[in-house]
Motif scaffolding. Structure first.
Motif: not given
Length: 209
Positions: A112-114, A168-176
């Motif tokens: 999840r976003h952190s 973390l940023v890519l996962n939070s922003a675009v789901g990569w």
């Protein structure tokens, strides 16, 4: 003892104390980093954050090896053992990062976003290069292979900070979700190379002495 010899001996003492200070600072920061990363990683189910925290634990073992070396009256006599510990730290880091990356690529767990993780990675990205540069400079002037090897371990932590931050940023922003583990595998390969160099005592081949 001549005046020149006294000056050289004094300079070596100054550099040894400086390296011990850098090592102490590295250990202190990494202990805090490990606690925050592992705790937050468990909270948000982030294998990348947990892996980053484990890297911090390994970094502490490397720094502690150099601290042990320079705590003795004859640091050079302890250098080989310190290098072995640093080499194993690199290999351990590579193993941890590889397992973490494979788990993430296999889709085990969805992080999840952190915000805490992003801030931690950003701060480490600033702090670690400074500590690495300062210790490497002092280690090269002193001619200490282990001090330079440990500074490379700290620099590798900088790369991992960048990987973690991007992931973390890519996962939070675009789901990569694949970006972080893919880059982590590259870092693992670098860790193996650095571990082999530390084991062979080749860390200073680019100008340690």
């Amino acid at each position: 003892m001549s005046t020149d010899e006294a000056v050289v001996a004094h300079r070596r003492d100054v550099l040894s104390r400086r390296i011990r200070w850098f090592v102490a600072a590295t250990i202190s920061y990494n202990v805090v980093e490990a606690i925050v990363a592992i705790t937050e990683g468990a909270r948000v189910s982030s294998s990348a954050l947990i892996g980053f925290g484990l890297d911090s634990v390994i970094e502490v073992s490397s720094a502690a090896a150099v601290a042990w070396q320079f705590a003795g009256r004859d640091p050079e006599a302890r250098e080989k053992v310190a290098l072995r510990v640093i080499a194993f730290s690199f290999f351990g880091l590579a193993a941890f990062v590889t397992v973490d990356a494979v788990r993430a690529l296999s889709g085990i767990g969805e992080a999840r976003h952190s915000t805490v993780g992003i801030v931690l990675a950003a701060v480490s990205l600033v702090v670690m290069p400074v500590l690495s540069w300062a210790q490497r400079r002092a280690g090269r002037e002193l001619g200490s292979i282990s001090a330079v090897a440990d500074s490379k371990q700290t620099l590798l932590c900088t790369y991992l900070s960048a990987v973690l931050l991007a992931g973390l940023v890519l996962n939070s922003a675009v789901g990569w979700s694949w970006a972080d583990p893919a880059a982590a595998l590259v870092i693992a390969a670098v860790a193996v190379r650095e571990g082999r160099e530390a084991w062979r005592g080749e860390t200073c081949r680019d100008g340690c002495r």
